[in-house]
Design a protein around this motif. Sequence first.
Motif, PDB file in Angstrom:
ATOM      1  N   MET A   1     -14.045 -29.973  -9.920  1.00 28.78           N
ATOM      2  CA  MET A   1     -14.743 -30.571 -11.041  1.00 28.78           C
ATOM      3  C   MET A   1     -15.944 -29.693 -11.413  1.00 28.78           C
ATOM      4  N   ALA A   2     -16.166 -29.595 -12.685  1.00 29.22           N
ATOM      5  CA  ALA A   2     -17.348 -28.885 -13.173  1.00 29.22           C
ATOM      6  C   ALA A   2     -18.562 -29.795 -13.028  1.00 29.22           C
ATOM      7  N   THR A   3     -19.702 -29.187 -12.822  1.00 27.26           N
ATOM      8  CA  THR A   3     -20.944 -29.951 -12.727  1.00 27.26           C
ATOM      9  C   THR A   3     -21.711 -29.836 -14.030  1.00 27.26           C
ATOM     10  N   PHE A   4     -22.708 -30.690 -14.196  1.00 24.91           N
ATOM     11  CA  PHE A   4     -23.559 -30.618 -15.381  1.00 24.91           C
ATOM     12  C   PHE A   4     -24.261 -29.268 -15.434  1.00 24.91           C
ATOM     13  N   ASP A   5     -24.635 -28.730 -14.277  1.00 25.25           N
ATOM     14  CA  ASP A   5     -25.258 -27.403 -14.240  1.00 25.25           C
ATOM     15  C   ASP A   5     -24.310 -26.333 -14.765  1.00 25.25           C
ATOM     16  N   ASP A   6     -23.001 -26.473 -14.496  1.00 29.59           N
ATOM     17  CA  ASP A   6     -22.016 -25.541 -15.050  1.00 29.59           C
ATOM     18  C   ASP A   6     -22.036 -25.602 -16.572  1.00 29.59           C
TER      19      ASP A   6
END
Length: 109
Positions: A1-6
């Motif tokens: 899963m991608a993070t918000f930081d990504d």
Amino acid sequence: MATFDDFLKLDIRVGTIIGAKVFEKARKPAYQLQVDLGDELGIKNSSAQITERYTPEELIGKQVLAVVNFPPMKIADFSSEILVMGTYSEGGVILITPDQTAQNGDKLG
């Protein structure tokens, strides 16, 4: 899963298409676009596989969203500097556009 930081690493800006022509040397049907991204970023080139729904003439003046901080991609003899964003839809890609006129270079926020 991608993070918000990504997600925050992506620099997504509004630009206006000021030039569009058939990309004759592309393996898949595409256009060569020139997109004005405002004073800070200037005019950038993009190869876009959007020929199923758009003609070059109707693209001129259209505002789009584009990722501007990917490395340039060489396609045939053309350097695609930005990724114009769209949805893969039945009948071809639909460009993502602001619903009101925005300033070239405005960031997605």
